[in-house]
Every structure is written in C-alpha cells, then in structure tokens.
Design a protein around this motif. Structure first.
Motif, mmCIF file in Angstrom:
data_model
loop_
_atom_site.group_PDB
_atom_site.id
_atom_site.type_symbol
_atom_site.label_atom_id
_atom_site.label_comp_id
_atom_site.label_asym_id
_atom_site.label_seq_id
_atom_site.Cartn_x
_atom_site.Cartn_y
_atom_site.Cartn_z
ATOM 1 N N PRO A 167 19.757 -10.318 7.464
ATOM 2 C CA PRO A 167 18.734 -9.740 8.312
ATOM 3 C C PRO A 167 19.008 -8.739 9.292
ATOM 4 O O PRO A 167 20.114 -8.930 9.824
ATOM 5 N N GLY A 168 18.208 -7.903 9.942
ATOM 6 C CA GLY A 168 18.496 -6.897 10.756
ATOM 7 C C GLY A 168 17.662 -7.303 12.152
ATOM 8 O O GLY A 168 16.666 -7.384 12.319
ATOM 9 N N ASP A 169 18.391 -8.006 13.174
ATOM 10 C CA ASP A 169 18.155 -8.603 14.136
ATOM 11 C C ASP A 169 18.239 -7.510 15.468
ATOM 12 O O ASP A 169 18.080 -8.153 16.755
ATOM 13 N N VAL A 170 19.022 -6.424 15.257
ATOM 14 C CA VAL A 170 19.150 -5.539 16.477
ATOM 15 C C VAL A 170 18.616 -4.101 16.164
ATOM 16 O O VAL A 170 18.387 -3.989 14.862
ATOM 17 N N GLY A 171 18.647 -3.208 16.966
ATOM 18 C CA GLY A 171 18.442 -1.822 16.793
ATOM 19 C C GLY A 171 16.986 -1.559 17.271
ATOM 20 O O GLY A 171 16.308 -2.081 17.922
ATOM 21 N N THR A 172 16.715 -0.296 16.978
ATOM 22 C CA THR A 172 15.511 0.268 17.731
ATOM 23 C C THR A 172 14.104 -0.298 17.667
ATOM 24 O O THR A 172 13.265 -0.426 18.304
ATOM 25 N N HIS A 173 13.997 -0.871 16.443
ATOM 26 C CA HIS A 173 12.831 -1.614 16.128
ATOM 27 C C HIS A 173 12.592 -2.678 17.212
ATOM 28 O O HIS A 173 11.566 -3.215 17.478
ATOM 29 N N VAL A 174 13.804 -3.588 17.443
ATOM 30 C CA VAL A 174 13.578 -4.660 18.327
ATOM 31 C C VAL A 174 13.554 -4.036 19.772
ATOM 32 O O VAL A 174 12.528 -4.542 20.380
ATOM 33 N N ALA A 175 13.811 -2.999 19.880
ATOM 34 C CA ALA A 175 13.765 -2.392 21.431
ATOM 35 C C ALA A 175 12.236 -1.553 21.586
ATOM 36 O O ALA A 175 11.694 -2.184 22.479
ATOM 37 N N LYS A 176 11.838 -1.014 20.532
ATOM 38 C CA LYS A 176 10.050 -0.917 20.663
ATOM 39 C C LYS A 176 9.188 -2.231 20.652
ATOM 40 O O LYS A 176 8.448 -2.162 21.457
ATOM 41 N N CYS A 177 9.669 -3.428 19.936
ATOM 42 C CA CYS A 177 8.742 -4.530 20.082
ATOM 43 C C CYS A 177 8.782 -5.043 21.352
ATOM 44 O O CYS A 177 7.884 -5.340 22.009
ATOM 45 N N LEU A 178 10.228 -5.185 21.934
ATOM 46 C CA LEU A 178 10.327 -5.909 23.322
ATOM 47 C C LEU A 178 9.633 -5.051 24.391
ATOM 48 O O LEU A 178 9.187 -5.613 25.108
#
Length: 585
Positions: A167-178
């Motif tokens: 699973p991908g648990d880091v990256g730009t998508h996480v930053a957007k969400c947070l």
C-alpha cells in the motif's frame, strides 16, 4: 516442470507407448501424454492421439502409422473402441474406467490433491496496492479478485507462493488529504466509517486545488503540503502525528475489505518503510558510478533499450516510485529467498516495470529475469471511467451493501415472507451471493480487456455469472437430498452410457488440466469458462436424463453420484476463485 498428473492420459499413453515398442520403435511417455487431446465431439470418440510425431521415426505416413498402432493395441480395461481418421487414433473409453480413474478419486478427494508440478521456483505474488487516505472502490476489486484467485490457483497446482501487498501510505495524495482535513474542512470527524470519510477529504482537497489553481490560496496550500511531506520524511511533527492516526483509519478500512473478500497476505510492505532506504540504495549505487547525474537528477540512461532515462532521485534528492520498487525488489529477493516475482498492477505501469526489471538486471540481480508484470485493464462504469480525485467512484463497502440489498429483495425476501428461510439465513445467503457476483465478475473477463461494471447483470442467476454458478451447486444439493442419494449405496459407472453422461465424464476428467493451464497463463477467466461450459453440459443432462423417473435403483444412484462429482468439481473451481457456496438459494 509439469508432472503427468491426468490418470486417464497416463493409462492411455502407456497403452500407446507399449504398442509402439512392440512394433520396434520408441517414443517418450511425456511426448505421448502431451499429444493426447479431446476429439471434436463424442460421436468420433473421447480422446485422440495424432501420429505425426512418429512419421520420422517409423518412416511411414501418419495415417498408415495410426492404423498400425490401432490394430496392434490389445483388449484392455480402458479402451472400448478405436477409430482411425487419417493420422488420428480416436479412442472411446469404457465408462467404468472414468469411474475408476476420475469419479472415485474426485468423490474421495484424492483427485484434488494430486501434484501437478515439481521443482517450481519460490514465487512472490504482489497485488492490491491501495493508497491510504483514499477510499477503496469497485475498481480495486479487479486487482484483489485477480490476485487472490491466482494465489489460490498456484497453491492448488503445487507452487510455493508468498503473497504480499504494497500500500502507498506516503506521497502527494496524503498531503492533499491532510491539508484539506486540517485547514479547510469544517465537518466533525465521524465516529464510524473514518476510512471512507478520509477518502472524501482527499477527493475534496483534490477538487479544491484544481478550482484554486494559479491563485495565492493554492500557493499557500502547496507550502503547507510541502511541510507535511517534510514531516512525514523525518517522522516527527504535528502533521506526522495526524498522519499516524489517519493512516490507521485507512488500514482499518483495508482490513474490512480484505476480511470480507477472504484475503490474507503473508507479507505487508509499506511505501513509508522503504522510502528512506530506497534513497540510500540509489545514493549507494550513484557513488559506485552505476547511476549518473543528468540535469540535476540522478538516474540511468536506458535509451538503448527503448526505455528512456530512468530517474531514481529528483533534483531535491527525494526518491520516486521507481526508487522504491528497486528497494522493494531487493528486500523480496534477499529477505524471502524468492526466485520469481509477479507484480499485479494495472497497465498504466507497463513502462515503469520494464525500467525496474532492466535496472535490476543491470545491477546483477539474477532473479530479474523472473520478474513479471501482470498488467490488466480498468473497470469502468457504464457512464465512464472512475476517479478518486474527481469523486466518481463506487466505494467497495457501499457496493457490497447495495448488492446484498438487491439480492435479498430480488430473490430471498419472498422466501422469508413465506417462512421458507429465516431472516438471518437470507442475509447470510445474500452476503455469500454478493461476494460470488463481485469476484466472479472481476475474473471472468480476460485481463487485457476492460470491464464495464453492471450491477444488474452481475447478480443475475443466469448466464456466465457467479450467482448462476452458485445456483448450479445449490440445485445439485437440493436434487440429491430430494431424491434420496446414498453416497454409500451401490454405484456402477458402466451403466452410464447416455451421451450427456459421457460428455460430463469427459469434462470433469479435464478439471486439473484446465486449472494448470489457467494458472500458468495467469488467466482465471479460463476457470470461469471451464465452469460455465461444465454447467451448460449439466443442463443438457438435466433435459435429457430424468433422474426422478429412473427405475433401476443402481443406475439412479450412479447418476446421482455423477451429480455429486459435478458438485465437487464446480465447488472446488469456485473455491479457487475465492467463492463460497451458499447453503440454499
């Protein structure tokens, strides 16, 4: 290496080989075994052996050779009749031989335990690589169903398999969400369904960033997102603490989906775990001169392999997906001693994996030649493609609930109202049938073809669907119970002479052949094709053979024993796709 596992073909092949030896010539048993195939129809025979391969050795035309061998074969317990058609010997077998070599082993269970391969490489199959902070949707189920089926099929055939997920648990998508959750959202955090809610936060963030593109508000958001990613990299800070908490919400949702699907992984890898080490790995090989700098980035020129420049470190020193996959492969090879590595990932990543495998090869990883990207096409809705970013998805858990509701209302509610089954039984059946509908629908299409998800079509108890195959098994169980089948009663397989019975005997004899072929070609859709074809032959049997009115008690019990054989084959085939059989339907 494939073993000679089909007892019908082994015994027939041994008779052919012995006869050829009596004629003064030699041919390997393996060559004969693999040349034996089905005839076009049962009128011309059950199995055929072509004489082409013997022409050079025996120095005669294949039609002449076929006649010579056929005339020389002595009477035996297997063959009822031999017809030669040109270069082919067509064999009709005695039905008691089918009973001895196929039906009895199926009824006893030994048929499903026969080893089919030997000296297979220890293989890791990696599948289901969802991102945290996004919601799992119906599109993810193709990967999950495909990977789960292939692992079950490989293990059934005798392969040593290690299953893994990444699973991908880091990256730009996480930053957007947070960023959106912390600085924009005004909703309270729900007490339940936090993983799904988090996916909505990501979608809202992605849409808002698109709306404010080029504004000061976007610049401020990007600055915060950069800080979020820095804190995740150093593993400390306010955003890192939020990440740890919210990441668990996504993990809980993943486990909920996997538990529903009956999926378990031997190994869980996490993108965050390989992040730092992948950069270290890239720098180490840069210092050794393997990777080179180009326009501030670090990578390797693969142009002579038509793969362009493969970047492993960006100008700011951070890694990419490619970097992480190199480190991940190193860990797989060294930590788990695997010799083969299968990645089940959608077709968009084809070039990416070609670069990964080529770099591993150039780095000297011997197993690189045994790395394989099993690519598949997408699932889309009748209205168009799905996108988590744009919020155009059907969440898996909502889909499951909707399917179960549709199945209950369409097929089971009336039975509950008439007190034929209890409410709890009906809900349990609806859950099992919904799972069968989704899993079967996801694997019955060739991996290279797009799937158009249509709920109404997938839950039909007709045609090539999971519910229909489950119904086939439920109907057999009901018929055997109603007609008083005695599994310990007298059975005489020689009494089965009707063409519909012969067709079923031939088809069940090829179950393991079909499973091995589907496994080695990575095509679970071959399993669904086999099961659907078998169920169509069963319908012919139902139409042409009336068990209820069969007066001979031994023949009646034997016909019901044949139905039990079909049930065991159908249910085992569905089990290899991760599909259960409901108690009633």
């Amino acid at each position: 290496m494939n073993l000679l596992h089909n007892d019908i073909k082994v015994e027939l092949g041994d008779i052919i080989r012995s006869t050829i030896e009596e004629l003064g010539f030699n041919i390997s048993m393996a060559d004969i075994y693999h040349a034996i195939g089905r005839t076009p129809n049962i009128e011309s025979g059950h199995f055929a052996f072509p004489a082409f391969s013997l022409a050079k050795v025996m120095r005669k035309g294949p039609p002449v050779i076929a006649k010579m061998i056929a005339e020389k074969i002595p009477e035996n317990d297997l063959i009822a009749e031999i017809n030669t058609v040109g270069p082919y010997m067509n064999f009709s077998l005695k039905t008691e031989a089918f009973g001895r070599l196929v039906c009895n082993p199926i009824l006893g269970g030994s048929y499903f335990q026969k080893p089919m391969i030997q000296d297979s490489p220890r293989t890791m199959i990696e599948y289901s690589q969802p991102n945290t902070h996004k919601e799992l949707h119906v599109g993810h189920m193709r990967n999950i169903a495909l990977g789960d089926a292939l692992i079950r099929m490989h293990r059934y055939c005798g392969y040593e398999i290690v299953s893994s997920t990444f699973p991908g648990d880091v990256g730009t998508h996480v930053a957007k969400c947070l960023w959106y959750m912390k600085h924009v959202n005004t909703e309270p955090i729900p007490t339940k369904g936090k993983g799904a809610w988090l996916g909505q936060m990501y979608s809202n963030g992605a849409l808002l960033l698109n709306d404010i593109k080029g504004t000061e508000q976007e610049a401020e958001a990007r600055e915060i997102m950069t800080e979020i990613l820095k804190q995740l990299e150093v593993k400390e800070g306010e955003y890192f603490d939020i990440w740890k908490e919210t990441r668990q919400w996504s993990v809980d949702l993943m486990h909920q989906v996997y538990d529903w699907a009956g999926v378990k992984f031997d190994v869980w890898y996490w993108e965050s775990d390989v992040d730092a080490d992948s950069v270290k790995f890239a720098l180490e090989h840069y210092n050794k001169g393997f990777f080179k700098k180009s326009k501030g980035a670090v990578g390797i020129d693969l142009e002579k392999y038509n793969l362009g420049f493969a970047m492993v470190l960006k100008g700011d020193g951070s890694g990419l997906y490619l970097t992480k996959d190199l480190e991940l492969a190193r860990r797989k090879f060294q930590d788990y001693g695997i010799e083969k590595n299968i990645y089940i990932v959608d077709k968009r990543q084809e070039r990416h994996f070609k670069q990964v495998f080529k770099i591993l090869e150039l780095l000297g990883f011997e197993q690189a030649k045994n790395c394989f990207h099993l690519k598949y096409d997408f699932v889309r809705l009748p209205t168009g493609p799905m996108s988590s970013r744009e919020g155009t998805i059907i969440p898996i858990m909502k889909l499951i609930a909707r399917m179960e509701g549709e199945i209950y209302g369409e097929y089971l509610k009336s039975q509950v109202d008439n007190s034929e089954i209890s409410e709890s039984e009906a809900r349990e059946i609806a859950s099992v049938v919904a799972k069968g509908a989704i899993k079967y629908g996801m694997v019955k299409i060739d991996t290279q073809k797009e799937i158009i998800f249509n709920l109404e079509e997938w839950i039909k108890i007709s045609g090539n669907s999971g519910p229909y195959q489950q119904y086939v098994c439920a109907r057999i169980s009901r018929l055997l119970e109603k007609q008083g089948y005695d599994p310990n009663g007298e059975i005489d397989w020689s009494l089965l002479v009707h063409p519909a019975e012969i067709e079923l005997l031939i088809k069940v004899s090829g179950f393991n052949d079909a499973m091995l072929s589907a496994t080695q070609k990575y095509q679970p859709n071959q399993v669904t094709n086999y099961l659907y074809d078998l169920s169509k032959s069963l319908n012919v049997f139902y139409n042409d053979v009336n068990i209820k009115d069969t007066e001979d008690s031994v023949l009646k019990n034997t016909r019901m024993a044949l139905l039990e054989v079909i049930w065991k084959v159908e249910s085992r085939g569905l089990a290899l796709l991760g599909i259960e059989i409901p108690k009633k339907m």
